[in-house]
Design an enzyme around this catalytic site. Structure first.
Site, PDB file in Angstrom:
ATOM      1  N   GLY A   1       3.285  -0.279  12.866  1.00  0.00           N
ATOM      2  CA  GLY A   1       2.170   0.564  12.410  1.00  0.00           C
ATOM      3  C   GLY A   1       2.645   1.583  11.399  1.00  0.00           C
ATOM      4  O   GLY A   1       3.827   1.964  11.376  1.00  0.00           O
TER       5      GLY A   1
ATOM      6  N   LYS B   1      14.819  -1.264   0.788  1.00  0.00           N
ATOM      7  CA  LYS B   1      16.144  -1.236   1.433  1.00  0.00           C
ATOM      8  C   LYS B   1      17.259  -0.784   0.474  1.00  0.00           C
ATOM      9  O   LYS B   1      18.374  -0.481   0.905  1.00  0.00           O
ATOM     10  CB  LYS B   1      16.476  -2.581   2.077  1.00  0.00           C
ATOM     11  CG  LYS B   1      16.529  -3.726   1.096  1.00  0.00           C
ATOM     12  CD  LYS B   1      16.885  -5.007   1.813  1.00  0.00           C
ATOM     13  CE  LYS B   1      16.782  -6.243   0.956  1.00  0.00           C
ATOM     14  NZ  LYS B   1      16.882  -6.150  -0.492  1.00  0.00           N
TER      15      LYS B   1
ATOM     16  N   ARG C   1      12.784   2.321  -3.530  1.00  0.00           N
ATOM     17  CA  ARG C   1      13.246   0.949  -3.745  1.00  0.00           C
ATOM     18  C   ARG C   1      13.525   0.197  -2.450  1.00  0.00           C
ATOM     19  O   ARG C   1      14.451  -0.604  -2.372  1.00  0.00           O
ATOM     20  CB  ARG C   1      14.483   1.010  -4.649  1.00  0.00           C
ATOM     21  CG  ARG C   1      14.173   1.780  -5.940  1.00  0.00           C
ATOM     22  CD  ARG C   1      15.364   1.950  -6.813  1.00  0.00           C
ATOM     23  NE  ARG C   1      15.907   0.681  -7.180  1.00  0.00           N
ATOM     24  CZ  ARG C   1      17.097   0.531  -7.752  1.00  0.00           C
ATOM     25  NH1 ARG C   1      17.841   1.581  -8.015  1.00  0.00           N
ATOM     26  NH2 ARG C   1      17.542  -0.661  -8.051  1.00  0.00           N
TER      27      ARG C   1
ATOM     28  N   SER D   1      11.099   5.426   9.901  1.00  0.00           N
ATOM     29  CA  SER D   1       9.696   5.050  10.141  1.00  0.00           C
ATOM     30  C   SER D   1       9.494   3.541  10.264  1.00  0.00           C
ATOM     31  O   SER D   1       8.541   3.101  10.902  1.00  0.00           O
ATOM     32  CB  SER D   1       8.803   5.596   9.023  1.00  0.00           C
ATOM     33  OG  SER D   1       8.946   4.817   7.858  1.00  0.00           O
TER      34      SER D   1
ATOM     35  N   ASP E   1      -6.653   0.687   9.586  1.00  0.00           N
ATOM     36  CA  ASP E   1      -5.855  -0.480   9.205  1.00  0.00           C
ATOM     37  C   ASP E   1      -6.101  -1.625  10.192  1.00  0.00           C
ATOM     38  O   ASP E   1      -5.913  -1.463  11.403  1.00  0.00           O
ATOM     39  CB  ASP E   1      -4.350  -0.133   9.212  1.00  0.00           C
ATOM     40  CG  ASP E   1      -3.970   0.802   8.070  1.00  0.00           C
ATOM     41  OD1 ASP E   1      -4.828   1.093   7.213  1.00  0.00           O
ATOM     42  OD2 ASP E   1      -2.795   1.245   8.036  1.00  0.00           O
TER      43      ASP E   1
ATOM     44  N   ASP F   1       4.725   6.258   2.466  1.00  0.00           N
ATOM     45  CA  ASP F   1       3.973   7.469   2.839  1.00  0.00           C
ATOM     46  C   ASP F   1       4.876   8.450   3.585  1.00  0.00           C
ATOM     47  O   ASP F   1       4.791   9.666   3.374  1.00  0.00           O
ATOM     48  CB  ASP F   1       2.759   7.091   3.701  1.00  0.00           C
ATOM     49  CG  ASP F   1       1.817   6.182   2.945  1.00  0.00           C
ATOM     50  OD1 ASP F   1       1.710   6.340   1.711  1.00  0.00           O
ATOM     51  OD2 ASP F   1       1.200   5.307   3.572  1.00  0.00           O
TER      52      ASP F   1
HETATM   53  O1  RIB Z   1       0.707   2.876   2.505  1.00  0.00           O
HETATM   54  C1  RIB Z   1       0.200   2.192   3.604  1.00  0.00           C
HETATM   55  C2  RIB Z   1      -1.285   2.358   3.670  1.00  0.00           C
HETATM   56  O2  RIB Z   1      -1.870   1.744   2.553  1.00  0.00           O
HETATM   57  C3  RIB Z   1      -1.937   1.705   4.877  1.00  0.00           C
HETATM   58  O3  RIB Z   1      -1.989   2.558   5.996  1.00  0.00           O
HETATM   59  C4  RIB Z   1      -3.293   1.305   4.343  1.00  0.00           C
HETATM   60  O4  RIB Z   1      -4.347   2.023   4.891  1.00  0.00           O
HETATM   61  C5  RIB Z   1      -3.224   1.477   2.829  1.00  0.00           C
HETATM   62  O5  RIB Z   1      -3.932   2.554   2.404  1.00  0.00           O
END
Ligand code: RIB
Length: 306
Positions: free
Chosen positions: A287, A223, A221, A282, A13, A252
Site C-alpha cells: 500500500g 533502486k 531513480r 516505505s 486506490d 510520495d
Molecule cells: O503516487 C502513488 C499514488 O498515485 C497512488 O496512491 C494513486 O492514488 C496515484 O495518485
C-alpha cells in the site's frame, strides 16, 4: 515542529495484484483486490505527518463513502483536514493500480480532484501564508498548482513541486518552485528528451539545472537512488538495500520527507539522503501509505549512514 501544507489529490486506490500487466486486448486473472487510501497529495501529507510535522492538507473529495473514509483516515493520522472541501457535485478520485511484484501501473480518474480550484486556495490562504513549506503535485488543475506556488513564494514559504503525473512545465510555474522532484520518466517529459543511457540523463540534468538556476532539480531513480546537480556534476545518493514489497507511494514518501529535511534546513545532500532512506523503508510494506516511516525509524538508519 515545522508547518507543512500540501495542496493536492486525494484518491481511493483500488489495488489489483497481478503476476504481470495485461497486454492491450488481453484478459488476465488477478490475485487480490484491496481498497487503500492514496492520492499523491494525501500520501505526501501522511508522510510528512509521520515525521512529526504539523501538516495541513488542501484538496477536494466527493460526498461519498470513499471521501468519508479518506477524511477519517487523515484525521486519525493527525493531518489537519480543514482545507479539504467535500464537493456535492462529484465523486472522490479513484486510482486503479495494477501491482506486480516488481512495479505498478496506475490509471487515475480525478473526480473531485478536478474541483480543487483557485477559490479553494483563496479560502485557505492563511494556511499557506503561515506554512514553512508547501508541497504540490500535478493531479489537480494546473492553474491551482500555479496559483498555490505563487502565493507561497510571495509569502516566503519554501516550495516543492512534484511534477507527477508529468506535464511540460511553464516558466511561470518554475519561477515559484524551489525544488522539482521528477522521477526519470517524468524528467524525460520535462526535458523533452529520451535518455539512452546514464550519461544522457546526467547531461540533461546539468543542462536543465543551468537553464533553471533558481529551481533545484532532484531526480528520483527507484533502486538507483536520487540525483541532483552540484556545480557542474551530478551527485547520486544510493538507496539502502531492502526487501521490496510494494513501490506504490515511494515517490510520495520521498517528497513528504524532502519537505521535512528542507524545512529543517538540512543541506541538499542531507535532505536527499534522508528522503531516500524514508522512501526505501516505505516500499517494504503493502500500500502507498502503510510503510511510510516515523522519524525515529528513518533516523535510526540515516544517522548511521552519516
Ligand atoms: O503516487 C502513488 C499514488 O498515485 C497512488 O496512491 C494513486 O492514488 C496515484 O495518485
Amino acid at each position: 515542529m515545522k508547518k507543512v501544507v500540501v495542496v493536492g489529490s486525494l484518491n481511493m486506490d483500488l489495488v489489483i495484484e497481478v503476476d504481470r500487466i495485461p497486454k492491450i486486448g488481453e484478459t488476465i486473472k488477478g490475485d487480490e483486490m484491496s481498497y487503500l487510501i492514496g492520492g499523491k497529495g494525501s500520501n505526501q501529507a501522511v508522510s510528512a505527518c509521520r515525521l512529526g510535522n504539523d501538516v495541513s492538507m488542501i484538496g477536494c473529495v466527493g460526498n461519498d463513502t470513499f471521501g468519508d473514509k479518506i477524511l477519517k483516515h487523515l484525521k486519525e493520522e493527525g493531518v489537519n483536514i480543514d482545507g479539504i472541501k467535500c464537493d456535492e457535485a462529484t465523486f472522490t478520485g479513484i486510482a486503479t493500480i495494477f501491482k506486480t511484484k516488481e512495479d505498478n501501473s496506475i490509471v487515475v480518474i480525478p473526480g473531485a480532484n478536478d474541483f480543487c480550484n483557485t477559490d479553494l486556495i483563496d479560502e485557505n490562504i492563511e494556511t499557506i501564508k503561515s506554512a514553512d513549506i508547501l508541497i504540490v503535485q500535478l493531479e489537480i488543475p494546473m492553474e491551482t498548482v500555479e496559483y498555490a506556488l505563487k502565493i507561497a513564494k510571495e509569502n516566503g514559504v519554501k516550495t516543492i513541486l512534484n511534477p507527477a503525473p508529468a506535464r511540460k512545465l511553464s516558466k511561470e510555474i518554475l519561477k515559484n518552485a524551489d525544488f522539482i522532484t521528477p522521477n526519470e520518466t517524468e524528467f524525460e517529459i520535462i526535458a523533452n528528451k529520451n535518455f539512452k543511457d546514464e550519461n544522457e540523463l546526467e547531461e540533461s540534468m546539468i543542462a536543465w539545472q543551468a537553464e533553471n538556476p533558481l529551481t533545484r532539480l532532484v531526480v528520483t531513480r527507484g533502486k538507483d537512488g536520487s540525483s541532483y546537480v552540484e556545480g557542474d556534476e551530478v551527485e547520486t545518493i544510493k538507496t539502502i538495500k531492502v526487501d521490496v514489497l510494494d513501490t506504490t507511494g515511494a515517490g510520495d514518501t520521498f517528497n513528504g520527507s524532502l519537505a521535512h529535511g528542507v524545512s529543517h534546513n538540512l543541506l541538499i545532500s542531507e535532505a536527499v539522503a534522508f528522503a531516500g532512506t524514508a522512501a526505501s523503508l516505505s516500499v517494504t510494506k503493502f500500500g502507498a501509505q502503510t510503510g511510510m516511516p516515523k522519524l525515529e525509524e528513518v533516523n535510526k538508519i540515516y544517522n548511521k549512514k552519516k
